[in-house]
Design an enzyme around this catalytic site. Structure first.
Site, PDB file in Angstrom:
ATOM      1  N   ASP A 127       0.863  -1.185   0.000  1.00 37.98           N
ATOM      2  CA  ASP A 127       0.000   0.000   0.000  1.00 37.98           C
ATOM      3  C   ASP A 127       0.894   1.227   0.000  1.00 37.98           C
ATOM      4  OD1 ASP A 127      -2.364  -1.507   0.167  1.00 37.98           O
ATOM      5  OD2 ASP A 127      -2.339  -1.496   2.356  1.00 37.98           O
ATOM      6  N   ASP A 141      -7.025  -1.712  -4.372  1.00 40.45           N
ATOM      7  CA  ASP A 141      -8.056  -1.386  -3.383  1.00 40.45           C
ATOM      8  C   ASP A 141      -9.035  -0.353  -3.935  1.00 40.45           C
ATOM      9  OD1 ASP A 141      -6.658  -3.040  -1.617  1.00 40.45           O
ATOM     10  OD2 ASP A 141      -5.611  -1.356  -0.676  1.00 40.45           O
TER      11      ASP A 141
END
Length: 159
Positions: A127, A141
Site C-alpha cells: 500500500d 483497493d
C-alpha cells in the site's frame, strides 16, 4: 464440441471483463513496483498534513483488518475471482460488467502480491496512498471500492 466450449469461454463479455481487469492489474503492479523502489527510503508529501505517498506492507485485508489471515484472504480472492468470471455472463448492463471487472482486477492485483511475496498466499500487499484520516491503500483497493460503488449504483438504477 470443443469449438462451442471455446466460444463460450471467449464470450464478448468475458473478453471485455478480462481487458478491464487486465488494465487494473497492470496499473496496480506498475504503481506498486514504483512505490517499493521510490518510496523505500522516503515519503512524498503531496498535500501537507492531508495526503502523502508512504510505503506500507499490509498482511491483512482492507483497513488493515485480519492481519493473521493472509492465506485465507488469498483463497477468498481466488474464489471471488472465479465467481466473478461466472457472474460476468449474467450481467444485465455495462455498468454491472464494469463493476465486476474492476473488482476482479483489484482482487487479482492484490492476489499477485500475496503469491509473489510469501509462500502459500501469505505475502503482504503493498500500500502507498496515505490520506491522513484513512488507512493506506493502493490501485487494486481503489478499483475494488469503485467497482462496489458501480454495482450498487447499477442495482439501484435497475429498480
Amino acid at each position: 464440441m470443443r469449438a462451442v466450449r471455446l466460444a463460450t469461454a471467449l464470450s464478448p463479455r468475458r473478453i471485455r471483463a478480462t481487458l478491464i481487469a487486465g488494465v487494473v492489474v497492470t496499473a496496480d503492479q506498475v504503481t506498486k513496483v514504483w512505490a517499493r523502489t521510490t518510496l523505500a527510503d522516503h515519503d512524498v508529501d503531496l498535500i501537507n498534513g492531508f495526503l502523502r505517498l508512504h510505503l506500507a506492507e499490509n498482511p491483512g485485508s482492507a483497513f488493515s483488518l485480519f492481519q493473521s489471515l493472509g492465506s485465507w484472504l488469498g483463497v477468498a480472492a481466488i474464489l471471488a475471482s472465479g465467481l466473478i468470471v461466472v457472474l460476468v455472463e449474467r450481467t444485465a448492463s455495462r455498468a454491472e460488467l464494469a463493476g465486476f471487472s474492476l473488482i476482479l482486477g483489484g482482487a487479482v492485483g492484490n492476489l499477485v502480491d500475496r503469491v509473489v511475496k510469501g509462500p502459500w498466499l501469505t505475502g503482504s500487499v503493498t500500500d502507498f496512498v496515505d490520506f491522513s484520516f484513512w488507512p493506506n491503500f493502493n490501485v487494486a483497493d481503489s478499483a475494488i471500492t469503485i467497482g462496489v460503488v458501480v454495482l450498487l449504483w447499477a442495482a439501484n438504477r435497475s429498480r
